[in-house]
Scaffold this motif. Structure first.
Motif: not given
Length: 314
Positions: A181, A183, A244-245, A248, A277, A295, A312
């Motif tokens: 992932s 960001f 990941a969300e 974030a 993301v 991203a 995302s």
């Protein structure tokens, strides 16, 4: 008129001995057949504390080598000597009071006419100061290398470090078929913040945000880097898209909670961030730049749709 031939100088062993014993180098000789010292210079006592007469055999030499160096040095020197090869070795010699001194032993193999080894002669040099200098230089080199991978203002990784980390983690993800992932983080309306509060306050704000983002990392493999002026990037292996969300959102909330006043922001009265993301499980032949590009595109959409939000790629 008859000229007299000049008198041939006779070798004077006393002169040679005086010369040898007046140097800083410590001369020595070992008889190969008996493996005993035929001679050791008196300088040895001043350096190591062991009197010349205590150097009887190669066992005395071996046992006065630091335990961590002993086996490798002894095996190397014996092998080279048996092969009739001149050589040198660096090692820590134990002093009589239990300290250690760095020695460079330079060895010459003396052979008989039939090629058989007759003796070893050599010089010991005190290279302690040189080793200290080498260690200091090596430490300085590490510090310089660390600085070259760190952002000078925020103390997080710089773009150079991020690029290297992305390459390594991408290769790991391809090999292990695991997700990665990325960001992309941008401080909202940071130019307006700088214009209003000044660059000194702007620098302080960047440092606060960087520290807050870095504090969210949990594993040694996580990386937080300053990517541009007010842009940061974080690389986290092993997250699912949902994780990941959530991460974030935690980043966004953590900066929001700093409550750094921002009178010129169009979204809040305090400083906020937008986050793009992307989570991918890369395929063989793909490139980490793909993750970065997607991203970055997600970050663009987050800013376009109002800022102070996460977007995302999915």
């Amino acid at each position: 008129m008859t000229r007299q031939a000049p008198k041939q100088m006779e070798p004077d062993s006393a002169v040679y001995k005086t010369l040898l014993e007046s140097t800083k180098a410590i001369p020595w000789k070992i008889d190969w057949a008996t493996m005993k010292f035929a001679y050791v210079g008196p300088q040895i006592e001043a350096l190591l504390g062991w009197a010349p007469e205590s150097w009887v055999s190669v066992e005395d030499w071996a046992m006065r080598i630091h335990a961590e160096d002993r086996e490798g040095v002894v095996n190397f020197c014996v092998a080279q000597s048996k092969a009739g090869v001149d050589h040198e070795a660096d090692y820590r010699a134990i002093t009589r009071d239990g300290e250690h001194v760095w020695i460079r032993d330079v060895v010459h193999v003396v052979r008989k006419p039939d090629g058989e080894v007759e003796a070893l002669i050599g010089f010991m040099f005190d290279i302690t100061e040189r080793k200290k200098n080498e260690a200091r230089l090596a430490e300085l080199q590490k510090e310089l290398e660390a600085l070259s991978y760190r952002d000078g203002l925020t103390n997080v990784a710089n773009r150079r470090m991020f690029d290297s980390a992305l390459e390594v983690e991408w290769a790991n993800a391809v090999r292990n078929r695991t997700p990665l992932s990325l960001f992309m983080i941008d401080i909202d309306y940071f130019k307006q913040y700088n214009d209003h509060y000044g660059h000194v306050e702007g620098d302080k704000a960047l440092q606060l945000v960087a520290n807050t983002l870095r504090a969210q990392m949990r594993r040694p493999t996580d990386i937080c880097a300053r990517y541009g002026g007010e842009e940061f990037v974080m690389l986290i292996p092993g997250f699912t898209e949902e994780q990941a969300e959530r991460f974030a959102e935690r980043l966004r909330t953590s900066v929001n909670d700093l409550a750094i006043a921002h009178a010129k922001s169009s979204v809040q009265e305090h400083m906020t961030i937008s986050v793009g993301v992307c989570t991918m499980t890369p395929d063989q032949g793909s490139e980490g730049k793909t993750l970065l590009r997607i991203a970055d595109s997600a970050l663009y959409r987050a800013k376009k749709h109002g800022r102070n939000r996460i977007q995302s790629a999915s």
